[in-house]
Design a protein around this motif. Sequence first.
Motif, PDB file in Angstrom:
ATOM      1  N   LYS A   1      -6.274   3.616  -8.001  1.00 35.15           N
ATOM      2  CA  LYS A   1      -6.290   3.048  -6.813  1.00 35.15           C
ATOM      3  C   LYS A   1      -5.332   1.730  -6.880  1.00 35.15           C
TER       4      LYS A   1
ATOM      5  N   TRP B   1       0.762  -2.173  -6.719  1.00 31.25           N
ATOM      6  CA  TRP B   1       0.881  -1.512  -5.638  1.00 31.25           C
ATOM      7  C   TRP B   1      -0.630  -0.949  -5.718  1.00 31.25           C
TER       8      TRP B   1
ATOM      9  N   LYS C   1       1.017  -1.160  -0.043  1.00 29.10           N
ATOM     10  CA  LYS C   1       0.058   0.050  -0.043  1.00 29.10           C
ATOM     11  C   LYS C   1       0.967   1.122  -0.126  1.00 29.10           C
TER      12      LYS C   1
ATOM     13  N   THR D   1       2.560   8.336  -6.809  1.00 26.91           N
ATOM     14  CA  THR D   1       1.536   7.584  -6.858  1.00 26.91           C
ATOM     15  C   THR D   1       0.026   8.383  -7.146  1.00 26.91           C
ATOM     16  N   LYS D   2       0.079   9.646  -6.787  1.00 24.08           N
ATOM     17  CA  LYS D   2      -1.267  10.138  -7.013  1.00 24.08           C
ATOM     18  C   LYS D   2      -1.569  10.125  -8.407  1.00 24.08           C
TER      19      LYS D   2
ATOM     20  N   LYS E   1       1.385   5.637  -0.801  1.00 22.48           N
ATOM     21  CA  LYS E   1       0.914   7.023  -1.124  1.00 22.48           C
ATOM     22  C   LYS E   1       1.914   7.776  -1.347  1.00 22.48           C
ATOM     23  N   GLY E   2       1.539   9.134  -1.903  1.00 18.93           N
ATOM     24  CA  GLY E   2       2.610  10.247  -1.986  1.00 18.93           C
ATOM     25  C   GLY E   2       3.565   9.720  -3.067  1.00 18.93           C
TER      26      GLY E   2
ATOM     27  N   ARG F   1      -3.201   2.313  -3.550  1.00 16.92           N
ATOM     28  CA  ARG F   1      -3.145   3.290  -2.586  1.00 16.92           C
ATOM     29  C   ARG F   1      -4.365   3.183  -1.508  1.00 16.92           C
TER      30      ARG F   1
END
Length: 480
Positions: A455, A478, A407, A450-451, A409-410, A480
């Motif tokens: 998902k 991966w 998981k 990742t943004k 993020k960023g 998010r």
Amino acid sequence: MGKARSAAVAAIVSSLIIAGGTPARAAEGDPLVVTSTGLTEGQPVGIMSRFVPMWTGADVVKVEVLGNGELAYTSLNWAAGLRLPLRAGTAGQKLLVTVRAYYTSDKFAEASTTVLVDGTLPTASFSPKPGTPQGGTFTVTASDMSDDVAEIALVAIDGTKVASVTEAPWAITYDSVGGPSGVHIEVTDRAGNVRQYQGYTFDNKAPVISELDYLGRPVGRVKGWTQLHVTFSDSTGANSDEWRVDGAVVQSKPAPADPGSTYSYSGTVLTYDFGQTARTRTVEVTARDRVGNESTRAFTVVVDVAGPVITVATPANGTLVRGSRITTAVRAADPAGVLDAVLNNAYWASNPANLTQTIAAGADGRKTLTWQVHDKLYNTSTVTRWVTVDNTRPTLKITSGPKNNAKVKGTVRLKGAASDRNGVSRLELLINGKLVARTSKASYSFAVNTKKYGKKFKVQLRAYDRAGNVTTTTTRTWRR
């Protein structure tokens, strides 16, 4: 009658057209008188002789010619002379010739003369041999002649006597330059008989020598043992020749020993070793025809011992190649022309405009490509290239970064490292199968925002070596 005559008869001189002139006319009303038959008593006459009678008095309307009292023929046109009244068996005999000139249909005057008919043609032998071509100034000599020959003449095809002799020594010296193309020989005896003999054709032009024929080899270039060919053009034919190289006689063919020989030929071939030293040489050809006219033609040839100049050879030294085949090519230029090329003494390329070969690559490692390029004289130039066969993929691993099913993020970083014995060309980042980043470094840490993705997305690294082999990591998913 034979040619040996009695002294009395031999002393009588006659010609083809015997004496006479245009018949005279008397004043009107005078009686007609034949004053001469145009012949003399005991005169030897040939079977082709003509004679011109003479008369005075009235106009003549016709003339009859009698032989031994018998009418032979009637003439209405006597200006050019009358022919003899010959019968079978009269040759060698005495003949009473009567000319009867009519001034009315039944009134005439006549005169008669007894002649000796000579029906045998004169004979002679000649040197040079009749039929042999002649040129320039030459001398014809007669021998073994009949004893009553009055004239020997050279006669052109149009009947013109170009030269003659009427007494001993029976020799004619004649300059054939600028005259007719040939002559025959006429022998005339004292009775006016004429025998024709084959004469001579005239050749006052030297043989024409053709361009040099290199018999399939490059024009103007020679090497080692070489054959050269020329042809001759001549009206009587060439019968001797000579080849010289740089002024020295290297080959000759003499004329036949017999001057009457009709042997001739239309060309000649030189076989000569020009050596292996680069230089320019002069080749001369001399040709002589059957008459002796001579011509020489000179040619410049280059002794060519240099191989072709190779301008291109591919692949370049050190090229990395992959796959099962290697394609290699050369380009070359040469004054003699490029013939062909051979790769590694085994693979031939026969099209000078496309000297290309494709061979098996074999196992990974260094491979030597040696081209030998030949020109049309078989001079050789060699060029060698070496390549490295590389069909092994680079190694690649992810050294740091989120694991599979992680998981995220960023912005996260994914680091990979690739290696290859021949070098890594590039390292790439793939997201969802699409190329999003690239580096020429073998080891690199890629930043992933990742943004920008959904998902759930997939991440891979891909590495290329310098030969183009490729390796891709397993896919990491991966979230998010």
